[in-house]
Design a protein around this motif. Sequence first.
Motif, PDB file in Angstrom:
ATOM      1  N   UNK A  69       0.810  -1.217   0.000  1.00 23.64           N
ATOM      2  CA  UNK A  69       0.000   0.000   0.000  1.00 23.64           C
ATOM      3  C   UNK A  69       0.841   1.263   0.000  1.00 23.64           C
ATOM      4  N   UNK A  70       2.043   1.210   0.555  1.00 27.29           N
ATOM      5  CA  UNK A  70       2.931   2.371   0.492  1.00 27.29           C
ATOM      6  C   UNK A  70       3.398   2.608  -0.937  1.00 27.29           C
ATOM      7  N   UNK A  71       3.735   1.526  -1.654  1.00 23.51           N
ATOM      8  CA  UNK A  71       4.146   1.666  -3.050  1.00 23.51           C
ATOM      9  C   UNK A  71       2.973   2.088  -3.931  1.00 23.51           C
ATOM     10  N   UNK A 114      -3.618  12.070  -2.330  1.00 24.49           N
ATOM     11  CA  UNK A 114      -4.004  11.471  -1.049  1.00 24.49           C
ATOM     12  C   UNK A 114      -2.763  11.435  -0.162  1.00 24.49           C
ATOM     13  N   UNK A 115      -2.853  12.074   1.010  1.00 21.05           N
ATOM     14  CA  UNK A 115      -1.705  12.118   1.922  1.00 21.05           C
ATOM     15  C   UNK A 115      -1.510  10.747   2.559  1.00 21.05           C
ATOM     16  N   UNK A 116      -0.306  10.220   2.442  1.00 18.91           N
ATOM     17  CA  UNK A 116       0.006   8.909   2.999  1.00 18.91           C
ATOM     18  C   UNK A 116       1.454   8.911   3.466  1.00 18.91           C
ATOM     19  N   UNK A 117       1.696   8.348   4.651  1.00 18.55           N
ATOM     20  CA  UNK A 117       3.032   8.308   5.218  1.00 18.55           C
ATOM     21  C   UNK A 117       3.389   6.873   5.588  1.00 18.55           C
ATOM     22  N   UNK A 118       4.592   6.460   5.200  1.00 17.78           N
ATOM     23  CA  UNK A 118       5.096   5.130   5.514  1.00 17.78           C
ATOM     24  C   UNK A 118       5.709   5.149   6.910  1.00 17.78           C
ATOM     25  N   UNK A 119       5.369   4.129   7.729  1.00 18.33           N
ATOM     26  CA  UNK A 119       5.904   4.032   9.092  1.00 18.33           C
ATOM     27  C   UNK A 119       6.664   2.716   9.214  1.00 18.33           C
ATOM     28  N   UNK A 157      -2.832   1.192   8.754  1.00 17.32           N
ATOM     29  CA  UNK A 157      -2.962  -0.192   8.296  1.00 17.32           C
ATOM     30  C   UNK A 157      -1.600  -0.737   7.879  1.00 17.32           C
ATOM     31  N   UNK A 158      -1.440  -2.062   7.918  1.00 14.29           N
ATOM     32  CA  UNK A 158      -0.199  -2.675   7.441  1.00 14.29           C
ATOM     33  C   UNK A 158      -0.055  -2.486   5.933  1.00 14.29           C
ATOM     34  N   UNK A 159       1.141  -2.220   5.490  1.00  7.89           N
ATOM     35  CA  UNK A 159       1.367  -2.014   4.062  1.00  7.89           C
ATOM     36  C   UNK A 159       1.051  -3.257   3.253  1.00  7.89           C
ATOM     37  N   UNK A 160       1.214  -4.434   3.855  1.00  4.27           N
ATOM     38  CA  UNK A 160       0.971  -5.693   3.142  1.00  4.27           C
ATOM     39  C   UNK A 160      -0.230  -6.439   3.721  1.00  4.27           C
ATOM     40  N   UNK A 161      -1.142  -5.734   4.357  1.00  6.91           N
ATOM     41  CA  UNK A 161      -2.255  -6.380   5.049  1.00  6.91           C
ATOM     42  C   UNK A 161      -3.352  -6.873   4.122  1.00  6.91           C
ATOM     43  N   UNK A 162      -4.204  -7.744   4.695  1.00  6.60           N
ATOM     44  CA  UNK A 162      -5.367  -8.278   3.987  1.00  6.60           C
ATOM     45  C   UNK A 162      -6.536  -8.359   4.961  1.00  6.60           C
ATOM     46  N   UNK A 163      -7.749  -8.493   4.411  1.00  3.59           N
ATOM     47  CA  UNK A 163      -8.956  -8.809   5.169  1.00  3.59           C
ATOM     48  C   UNK A 163      -9.271  -7.802   6.274  1.00  3.59           C
ATOM     49  N   UNK A 208       7.541  -6.453  12.892  1.00  5.69           N
ATOM     50  CA  UNK A 208       8.467  -6.229  11.776  1.00  5.69           C
ATOM     51  C   UNK A 208       7.785  -5.646  10.543  1.00  5.69           C
ATOM     52  N   UNK A 209       6.498  -5.347  10.631  1.00  6.59           N
ATOM     53  CA  UNK A 209       5.751  -4.901   9.450  1.00  6.59           C
ATOM     54  C   UNK A 209       5.839  -3.387   9.250  1.00  6.59           C
ATOM     55  N   UNK A 210       5.904  -2.989   8.008  1.00 10.74           N
ATOM     56  CA  UNK A 210       5.755  -1.576   7.657  1.00 10.74           C
ATOM     57  C   UNK A 210       4.276  -1.213   7.726  1.00 10.74           C
ATOM     58  N   UNK A 211       3.976  -0.065   8.318  1.00 12.50           N
ATOM     59  CA  UNK A 211       2.608   0.439   8.380  1.00 12.50           C
ATOM     60  C   UNK A 211       2.490   1.685   7.506  1.00 12.50           C
TER      61      UNK A 211
END
Length: 446
Positions: free
Chosen positions: A105-107, A118-123, A140-146, A172-175
Amino acid sequence: MRLYLTTLNPTDSVTGGFLPAAAALGWDVTILTDQPDRYAGYPGCEVVAADVRDARAVIDTVAAHRPPGVIFSNSDHLQAPAALAAEYFGLPGKDWRACVTAKNKALTRRALAAVEPVRSVRIPPGGDLPLDLPYPVVVKPALGVASEDVVLVDGPDALRVAVAEIRERRPADVLVAEEYLDGPVRTLETLGDGGSGVRDAGGGRHSGGGGVRRVLGGFATTLGPPPRFIEERLDWRPPDAGHLPHLSAALDAVGVGFGVCHTEYAVTRDGPRIIEINYRLIGDTCDFLLADLLGVPLHEWILRIHAGEPLSAFDLDAFGVGSFGVGSYGTDGPRPAYGSVVSLVAERSGTVTAAPPDLSAPDLSAPDLSAPGLFAPDLSAPGLFAPDAGDGVRLWHRALREVGDHVEVTGTNRDYLGLLRAVGPDRERVDAAVDAFRKEHPWVLA
């Protein structure tokens, strides 16, 4: 033709959709999975263990086996590895870069920056929390589902709490934290044969490029109460024509041009804005609803695209919902003009003490649930007529839990007890049939 289908846990789209579709096409099927025991005994398929998240392992396994004709996956997590493997063997497939971009989602936001503001910041893990966000924002997690660990926050303190809670489960997840897109949520379902460009059901082209993306349709999504984003219901609603130029530009920016794609967007006061792009077929039995409404063998068509057939090989004029006329739906009834999938959601934690059976055909027989999620009921069967609740309405119910299961409410799509699918001539009669079924066949937790 040999299909290599890469998959993780069994899903209805695979076991009730793509595997029967491959059988109908007369293809040989090899299932590549890291959970081979869960597919053991699936009729007409061989099962081979592989690390399907690693493209190198998929390539090595296929090369040591039989020559491939198609390499395909419908898993959120496996689009890039499958695309890389298909490219290695010179087979049709998605651009692996687009798969990676859509999944992260960050990419995705980075790719969409020139299309929509749309303003979005990677954490990143251990990173400082962003300042000066346009609250409310969604974390939300960058690689999340459901909808897992997706939460709406209204200020810096709430952001700090939400990130800390998510970090306990995903250290360890990017948000990502991005501005809340206020407005009705819709979906766009597309199918392409290799390039950019979208044609709607009327044939109008919305952007240039090689190949064509076709608009299959779309849904209006009803969400549960904030701060969570659980999907409670999807109702047939093809996208407004005025939204298509923007949506097409967004898909072009991400690189989506080949195969099927499920895009979620909000209709804000500034126009449509992308929520996320899922470079796969829509799930939760909405793929079967889409096939019901279009009156086409959708799963077969998707596989045929991956075998190299162009969209021009299909009867594209059949797309869209026509009149509710006899002869336009399957072999024994009219094609419906309206349809819904209603999520039967656990309202509290507890143990299931009563549950309706899977319902896919008039005999109401329940399947063997000894291997839940594998041998799905016939989700493409004609369904059950509901004459008392609505003239011409058909119903399907997919039980996702069993009596005796303990359910812990999470505020995500994992809280689903069952999925109720209904098609009919209009919303009023579909709603009547859904309401009657829920009243007569409740899920009970104690």
